[in-house]
Write a protein that holds these residues in place. Structure first.
Motif: not given
Length: 312
Positions: A163-173, A292-294
């Protein structure tokens, strides 16, 4: 054969009834194979092909069809049979999978049959990981093998799951970190799981809709709070025993499961009936396979769920 496919557009009423129509064909010999009619654009006698230098051996060339240039693959060769000697003596099934159009060389095309997904079964145990079957069924007392075309395409032209670096990868804990992935293709399951792992999400997989539904109901029967443990469900549509539409309907009709967010993720791209998403209550449709879309859809839902919880 073109006449046989003229009525394909009239067959969409089958969608959502846990039914499908299969195009039966042969490669070498008498064994029958099949693919879903909804993925078939047309069937023609193979035209003269133009060779592609340095292409995968399975790609026998490209064909120029009504202004489009499409790769043509020897389907028998792709699954381990000898290559076709003269492609022009073969039929070509033009298909659309995962947002791409390609042709498959086959020895002969038989007919279209209407079957229930309940009559479609996973490959027999013992076939091994290297088989190219996604399911089997029996028609007129003969075994019909349904080919895992996604596996063939992935071997010919592997898709990146990065996935691209601009995808938000932080899921709230405080949100669930788990997703249920439902797909009958081992290649598709791996692609989805590897994509989600990059956004720090764990996955449980099921091979078809019936298996997924039984798993969800068993969790609920054991007292699990599904909505606190599971972020969402990502499901294929075409699956043996129970398709994704029926799975969605069953989930939405169970009070314990009905609020689960469901993404239908399928290779039925160009011919997908979007009205069915609303009819069965699915929350979103995504055509395979764009990591990226997924990932973006999953993270967008996670953000919206966080906002909803904060507003309560």
């Amino acid at each position: 054969m073109a006449g046989v496919l003229d009525t394909v557009n009239q067959r969409t009423q089958l969608v959502g009834q846990n039914r499908l129509e299969l195009l039966l064909f042969r490669l070498h010999g008498r064994q029958q194979f099949s693919i879903n009619v909804f993925k078939v654009r047309e069937v023609i006698q193979c035209p003269r092909l133009t060779a592609l230098p340095h292409s995968h051996p399975v790609v026998r060339g490209v064909a120029h069809i009504r202004g489009n240039t499409i790769p043509v693959m020897d389907l028998g060769m792709a699954i381990g049979s000898p290559p076709v000697e003269d492609p022009t003596k073969c039929f070509m099934i033009i298909t659309e999978y995962n947002r791409t159009i390609q042709g498959f060389l086959v020895g002969g095309v038989e007919r279209i049959v209407n079957v229930n997904w309940g009559e479609i079964h996973p490959p027999p145990k013992g076939t091994g990981r290297n088989n190219y079957l996604t399911a089997v069924t029996e028609i007129d007392n003969q075994l019909v093998e349904i080919i895992d075309v996604e596996k063939v395409l992935d071997e010919v032209s592997p898709r990146s799951v990065q996935i691209s670096s601009d995808i938000n990868i932080e899921v709230q804990q405080h949100l669930p970190q788990h997703i249920l992935v439902v797909d009958d293709s081992s290649v598709a399951r791996k692609q989805i799981c590897r994509t989600l792992a990059q956004v720090d999400l764990e996955t449980t997989t099921a091979n078809n809709g019936r298996e997924a539904l039984e798993l969800l109901k068993s969790w609920a029967d054991d007292g699990m709070d599904i909505h606190k443990q599971l972020l969402l469900v990502i499901s294929d549509i075409e699956m043996p025993e129970m398709d994704g539409y029926t799975l969605t309907t069953e989930i939405k009709s169970d009070p314990r499961l009905k609020d689960l967010h469901i993404i239908l993720h399928t290779s039925l791209s160009g011919v997908f009936n979007n009205a069915m998403v609303e009819k069965v209550g699915a929350d979103q449709f995504i055509a395979k396979f764009q990591p990226d879309e997924l990932a973006g859809a999953v993270m967008k839902y996670a953000d919206s769920k966080k906002i909803m919880e904060q507003s309560r």
